[in-house]
Write a protein that holds these residues in place. Structure first.
Motif, mmCIF file in Angstrom:
data_model
loop_
_atom_site.group_PDB
_atom_site.id
_atom_site.type_symbol
_atom_site.label_atom_id
_atom_site.label_comp_id
_atom_site.label_asym_id
_atom_site.label_seq_id
_atom_site.Cartn_x
_atom_site.Cartn_y
_atom_site.Cartn_z
ATOM 1 N N UNK A 129 -19.536 7.903 -6.688
ATOM 2 C CA UNK A 129 -19.113 7.770 -5.123
ATOM 3 C C UNK A 129 -18.566 9.302 -5.508
ATOM 4 N N UNK A 130 -17.783 9.449 -7.065
ATOM 5 C CA UNK A 130 -17.206 10.361 -7.342
ATOM 6 C C UNK A 130 -17.785 11.890 -6.926
ATOM 7 N N UNK A 131 -19.386 10.765 -7.370
ATOM 8 C CA UNK A 131 -20.404 12.526 -7.615
ATOM 9 C C UNK A 131 -20.665 12.850 -9.685
ATOM 10 N N UNK A 132 -19.549 12.168 -10.136
ATOM 11 C CA UNK A 132 -19.636 12.010 -12.024
ATOM 12 C C UNK A 132 -21.142 11.280 -12.332
ATOM 13 N N UNK A 133 -21.391 10.653 -12.155
ATOM 14 C CA UNK A 133 -22.717 10.076 -12.354
ATOM 15 C C UNK A 133 -23.814 10.237 -10.862
ATOM 16 N N UNK A 169 -7.989 7.521 -3.475
ATOM 17 C CA UNK A 169 -7.441 8.266 -2.543
ATOM 18 C C UNK A 169 -8.249 10.057 -2.882
ATOM 19 N N UNK A 170 -8.947 9.547 -4.106
ATOM 20 C CA UNK A 170 -9.053 10.923 -4.103
ATOM 21 C C UNK A 170 -10.982 11.115 -2.808
ATOM 22 N N UNK A 171 -11.370 12.308 -2.904
ATOM 23 C CA UNK A 171 -12.270 12.528 -1.591
ATOM 24 C C UNK A 171 -13.626 12.255 -1.966
ATOM 25 N N UNK A 172 -14.396 11.788 -1.764
ATOM 26 C CA UNK A 172 -15.875 11.830 -2.231
ATOM 27 C C UNK A 172 -16.942 12.846 -2.259
ATOM 28 N N UNK A 173 -17.828 12.260 -3.532
ATOM 29 C CA UNK A 173 -18.253 13.959 -4.378
ATOM 30 C C UNK A 173 -18.954 14.088 -3.111
ATOM 31 N N UNK A 174 -19.886 15.432 -3.757
ATOM 32 C CA UNK A 174 -20.722 16.328 -3.685
ATOM 33 C C UNK A 174 -21.713 15.727 -3.008
ATOM 34 N N UNK A 175 -22.425 14.963 -3.158
ATOM 35 C CA UNK A 175 -23.666 14.383 -3.566
ATOM 36 C C UNK A 175 -23.331 13.438 -2.693
ATOM 37 N N UNK A 176 -22.384 13.314 -1.889
ATOM 38 C CA UNK A 176 -22.392 11.398 -0.920
ATOM 39 C C UNK A 176 -22.792 12.011 0.694
ATOM 40 N N UNK A 177 -23.880 11.564 0.588
ATOM 41 C CA UNK A 177 -24.023 11.714 2.707
ATOM 42 C C UNK A 177 -23.388 10.854 3.506
#
Length: 410
Positions: free
Chosen positions: A154-158, A191-199
């Motif tokens: 969910x952080x778009x690391x994976x 509390x970090x934002x969701x990653x760039x690939x999250x829709x």
């Protein structure tokens, strides 16, 4: 003739007077009828009338059912329930455009401070235990996820599936103002934002639909949205690694009115004697570790636990709860580290499932009207059974776990 004319005029005048008097009597009679009919109009009560309620979108299926069931039970009472994001419901509540709301979380610190500074009187009630379910497409066989993997996805690391059918991970979440968004980012992403690939999708229903048709999809929704979709999506079990559930005392916030509040402990931590726990609480208050608590008293009767912590005026009860949990929590040593837990009701009740949460209803009504009656209905036996039937766990009526190893509660 003149006299006759006078008499006639007098007689005609009397006739007019009689007519006018009759009209006056008729008018008075009609006014009395109207007044009587007004007196006979139904008086608004906790089961009669109409109330508007705004509901956190992640809870809408179960709360809509509660509203319909309330009307079926009390035909003269109607709840017009509207689905909105949690943040919108809170804003409308603060602005007094809505007076009863249901949330998949308690008020956060920012909201509590605003309510306190604005001197807004309200009452809050914990009505159920819920969870954020992580769902994947049924074609994916492996439904276990480590919490570290969940963070990475969910952080778009994976961004690629490592097990099962390889491919890009299509990640779906709800609106930025939703309770699932806020709680998931707090619990998993620190509390970090969701990653760039999250829709982002507008509704939980859309998330379920996308995950059901996309073999590479993963998403998050409230438990009540899974009802009727057992064959459409697969629910993940979470944990792994060093994860081991922390056992805490179960507590509710009572009497949120005039900035006077109290915390009521309804269950002590696992393997903790009640008397020893009360002594520990009094020590924490005495040495100022719980410096916002004015008194501690044990109102327990038999097997029913009720330990009351009276709070100082204008204190944030959630901060006190956090301190209470910090000083009294314990690791459940009966569980081996690294286990995985589904959002089954028993795991949600015990807080074994990492994304367990609580459902609250808040009201600004000082009158005991139908809105207040709806909250009372939700808290009572039938409303609590409705939560149980929708996969949630009752918070105000006793439940029991069926069997030592069961995931079910009754």
């Amino acid at each position: 003739m003149a006299r006759t004319g006078l008499l006639l005029r007098t007689s005609r005048g009397l006739t007019e007077m009689v007519r006018n008097s009759a009209g006056l009597v008729l008018t008075v009679f009609l006014l009395l009828l109207v007044a009587a009919s007004c007196d006979q109009q139904p008086t608004l009560t906790t089961t009669r009338g109409t109330a508007r309620v705004e509901c956190d979108e992640s809870l809408f299926p179960v709360m809509q059912f509660q509203a319909e069931d309330f009307h079926n039970t009390y035909p003269e009472g109607r709840i017009n329930i509207r689905s909105v994001e949690a943040r919108e419901a809170v804003v409308n509540f603060v602005n007094d455009s809505i007076r009863v709301i249901a949330l998949g979380r308690s008020f956060n610190k920012e909201e509590l401070n605003y309510l306190k500074n604005a001197n807004i009187e309200y009452e809050g009630y914990k009505v159920a235990y819920d969870a954020i379910a992580v769902i994947i497409n049924r074609q994916r066989a492996d439904s276990t996820l480590r919490l570290t993997e969940l963070d990475s996805i969910f952080s778009s690391t994976l961004t690629q599936w490592r097990t099962g059918k390889r491919g890009p991970i299509d990640t779906y979440v709800g609106d930025v103002n939703s309770s699932t968004d806020e709680l998931f980012r707090t619990m998993i992403l620190d509390k970090r934002p969701f990653g760039r690939t999250v829709t982002r999708l507008k509704t939980s229903e859309s998330i379920v639909e996308e995950v059901a048709k996309d073999p590479n999809a993963i998403g998050i929704v409230g438990l009540s949205w899974l009802r009727g979709h057992d064959q459409d999506v697969r629910v993940c079990r979470l944990g792994g690694g060093t994860y081991r559930p922390v056992v805490r005392a179960k507590a509710i916030i009572e009497g949120v009115k005039n900035n006077q509040q109290r915390i009521v402990i309804t269950e002590t931590p696992l393997q903790t004697e009640r008397s020893a726990f009360v002594v520990r609480l009094k020590e924490l208050v005495g040495n100022k570790a719980l410096n916002s608590v004015s008194s501690v008293r044990d109102e327990s009767e038999g097997e029913r636990v009720r330990i009351v912590l009276d709070l100082e005026p204008s204190v944030d009860p959630d901060e006190v709860l956090n301190s209470l949990h910090h000083f009294t929590q314990a690791v459940d040593m009966t569980l081996v580290a690294g286990q995985y837990f589904s959002p089954a009701q028993a795991h949600v009740l015990r807080k074994y499932y990492p994304l367990s949460r609580e459902v609250y209803m808040y009201t600004r009504e000082v009158r005991r009207d139908v809105g207040y009656g709806f909250i009372a209905y939700v808290k009572d036996r039938k409303g609590q059974q409705n939560f149980l039937n929708h996969g949630l766990v009752p918070a105000t009526t006793p439940v029991r776990i069926v069997g030592l190893t069961s995931d079910k509660v009754q």
